[in-house]
Design an enzyme around this catalytic site. Structure first.
Site, PDB file in Angstrom:
ATOM      1  N   ASP A   1       8.972   2.834   0.179  1.00 48.42           N
ATOM      2  CA  ASP A   1       8.157   3.383   0.876  1.00 48.42           C
ATOM      3  C   ASP A   1       8.431   3.297   2.325  1.00 48.42           C
ATOM      4  O   ASP A   1       7.725   1.902   3.008  1.00 48.42           O
ATOM      5  CB  ASP A   1       6.590   2.874   0.344  1.00 48.42           C
TER       6      ASP A   1
ATOM      7  N   LYS B   1       3.582   9.046   9.255  1.00 46.74           N
ATOM      8  CA  LYS B   1       3.496   8.555  10.301  1.00 46.74           C
ATOM      9  C   LYS B   1       4.228   9.048  11.204  1.00 46.74           C
ATOM     10  O   LYS B   1       4.176  10.055  12.136  1.00 46.74           O
ATOM     11  CB  LYS B   1       3.298   6.741  10.147  1.00 46.74           C
TER      12      LYS B   1
ATOM     13  N   TYR C   1       0.996  -1.124  -0.069  1.00 42.77           N
ATOM     14  CA  TYR C   1      -0.077   0.192   0.286  1.00 42.77           C
ATOM     15  C   TYR C   1       0.771   1.089   0.074  1.00 42.77           C
ATOM     16  O   TYR C   1       1.857   1.343   0.748  1.00 42.77           O
ATOM     17  CB  TYR C   1      -0.976  -0.037   1.309  1.00 42.77           C
TER      18      TYR C   1
HETATM   19  C1  PLP Z   1      -0.027   4.787   5.616  1.00 42.55           C
HETATM   20  C2  PLP Z   1       0.947   4.423   4.513  1.00 42.55           C
HETATM   21  C3  PLP Z   1       0.674   5.291   3.370  1.00 42.55           C
HETATM   22  C4  PLP Z   1      -0.315   6.223   3.282  1.00 42.55           C
HETATM   23  O1  PLP Z   1       0.037   7.371   4.263  1.00 42.55           O
HETATM   24  P1  PLP Z   1      -1.301   8.533   4.424  1.00 42.55           P
HETATM   25  O2  PLP Z   1      -0.683   9.355   5.447  1.00 42.55           O
HETATM   26  O3  PLP Z   1      -2.332   7.737   5.098  1.00 42.55           O
HETATM   27  O4  PLP Z   1      -1.650   8.897   3.419  1.00 42.55           O
HETATM   28  C5  PLP Z   1       1.666   5.145   2.312  1.00 42.55           C
HETATM   29  N1  PLP Z   1       2.663   4.024   2.393  1.00 42.55           N
HETATM   30  C6  PLP Z   1       2.441   3.249   3.466  1.00 42.55           C
HETATM   31  C7  PLP Z   1       3.516   2.006   3.609  1.00 42.55           C
HETATM   32  C8  PLP Z   1       1.550   3.209   4.748  1.00 42.55           C
HETATM   33  O5  PLP Z   1       1.604   2.508   5.503  1.00 42.55           O
END
Ligand code: PLP
Length: 429
Positions: free
Chosen positions: A234, A262, A146
């Protein structure tokens, strides 16, 4: 309307009238586990309290945005102080420089940083930057990873149709994902000279928790270098959670572009991307790839992020790893004792749970197909029994489990007792 004695059910009903599905992010609606979401009134340390006054030992931790425990005084003080000086200016501030320096000093391969307001923005910008830098169109992503909800990256967040190049959501036209190639996790794909970037969660933490197979990340690094494509890690979950250098440091593989979110916001809206200066200076105003944000580098978010990173000492990471280990081992133990079939995975400070019998002894999921063998109904039963006993797991079977610095060994023991009882009940039901 809402008032002092409002219940979760009343609030959810009111919410559904004015907010689609009653929530501002889909998983919160409890759709896959059933039941009514608890509406949080406040939170403290390892606990959240709902509007009915019920207390939950929280393993959601804002899906990884919280790492020091809820309402940590160092963070709330920093936010209050920052707020007193104004909440947004539309002009640069000193704390943006400080946060960028912190990230650049910690993250392998990062010399410059652009702050944005969410993880989605970070990955979306990383893709545009990679395309702008290389002049190539295609992006390779991995099924089950994701990367937020930008059009080009939603493909195969969820279903097999996406591997056919179809979009993973209504409203995403085939043209938006025409240059997105989806590959299975933990297999190094073949790349050609049309590929701008390979984007990967270096530890997959959105299909439960799947570690990279030995050689996978190094293989991606080599394949990208050989093909002239950029490697994007990511690290929105793993950044500053696995350690100050995230997965890149842990696995000794340096990406070209790193995405963050995060943890670096201490619970406030933030995201960031970083790379070597040569790449980053392709971004406006230094270069031709446009990107901007009214609230980017927000004074409250940078204050909270810096305060959170200050708490993340080597000792703190040691404690987090120990607690994740205590929790993962304990979880395996109580589930086995209860006769509740499950596989528990752990990578450093992160824990994952797959319900259902292991395919064979020692089996652990390696990709999205494996992850999707999880028994969602068993998870839903466990989730409900846990909530009843005051422990909150995420309302979705594919989320990682988060412990914080506030999850002391005693708190984890308390949680394990609740999980033991819940898993016994969930097995019987
Ligand atoms: C949570 C998440 C995102 C998206 O971040 P948001 O602040 O919710 O837009 C992207 N990549 C990873 C791996 C994530 O866990």
């Amino acid at each position: 309307m809402t008032g002092p004695n409002t219940t979760n059910a009343e609030l959810f009903e009111a919410a559904r009238r004015v907010i689609p599905g009653g929530v501002n992010s889909p998983v919160r609606a409890f759709g896959s586990v059933g039941g009514t979401p608890y509406f949080v009134a406040r939170a403290e340390g390892p606990y959240v309290f709902d509007v009915e006054g019920r207390r939950y030992l929280d393993f959601v931790q804002s899906y990884g945005a919280i790492i020091a425990g809820h309402a940590h005084p160092a963070i709330t003080d920093a936010v209050a102080k920052a707020a007193a000086d104004g909440t947004s200016y539309g002009a640069p501030t000193e704390r943006e420089v400080a946060l960028a320096e912190r990230i650049a000093n910690a993250a392998p391969g990062v010399e410059q940083v652009r702050l944005v307001s969410s993880g989605t923005e970070a990955t979306m910008t990383a893709v545009r930057l990679a395309r702008g830098f290389t002049g190539r169109p295609q992006i390779v992503k991995f099924a089950g990873c994701y990367h937020g909800h930008a059009d080009a990256l939603l493909a195969a967040g969820g279903s097999g149709v996406a591997t056919l190049g179809l979009s993973g959501s209504a409203g995403v036209p085939p043209s938006a994902v025409a240059d997105t190639i989806v590959a299975p996790y933990n297999v190094v794909p073949e790349l050609d000279d049309q590929v701008a970037a390979v984007v990967v969660e270096p530890v997959a933490a959105n299909m439960g928790l799947i570690p990279p197979a030995p050689g996978f990340l190094a293989g991606l690094r080599q394949a990208c270098t050989e093909a002239g494509a950029l490697l994007i890690f990511d690290e929105v979950i793993t950044g500053f959670r696995l350690g100050p250098g995230g997965a890149a440091e842990r696995f000794g593989v340096t990406p070209d572009i790193s995405c963050f979110g995060k943890v670096i916001g201490g619970g406030l809206p933030i995201g960031a991307l970083g790379a070597r200066a040569e790449i980053m200076e392709t971004l406006a105003p230094a270069g031709p790839v446009y990107q901007a944000g009214t609230l980017s580098g927000n004074p409250l978010a940078t204050a909270a992020g810096l305060a959170a990173l200050d708490l993340l000492t080597p000792i703190a990471y040691g404690e987090l790893v120990a607690r994740a280990g205590q929790f993962a081992d304990g979880l395996r133990g109580v589930l086995t004792t209860a006769g509740f079939d499950a596989v528990v995975t752990q990578v450093g400070t992160l824990v994952g749970l797959y319900c259902g019998p292991a395919a064979e002894a020692g089996w652990a999921p390696a990709d999205y197909d494996d992850a999707r063998t999880t028994d969602e109904q068993a998870y839903a039963r466990l989730h409900a029994e846990l909530l009843r006993r005051g422990a909150a797991f995420a309302p979705g079977a594919y989320e990682a489990i988060f412990v914080s610095l506030a999850h002391t060994p005693e708190i984890i023991d308390e949680a394990l007792s609740a999980i033991a009882a819940a898993s016994t009940a969930a097995t019987a039901s």
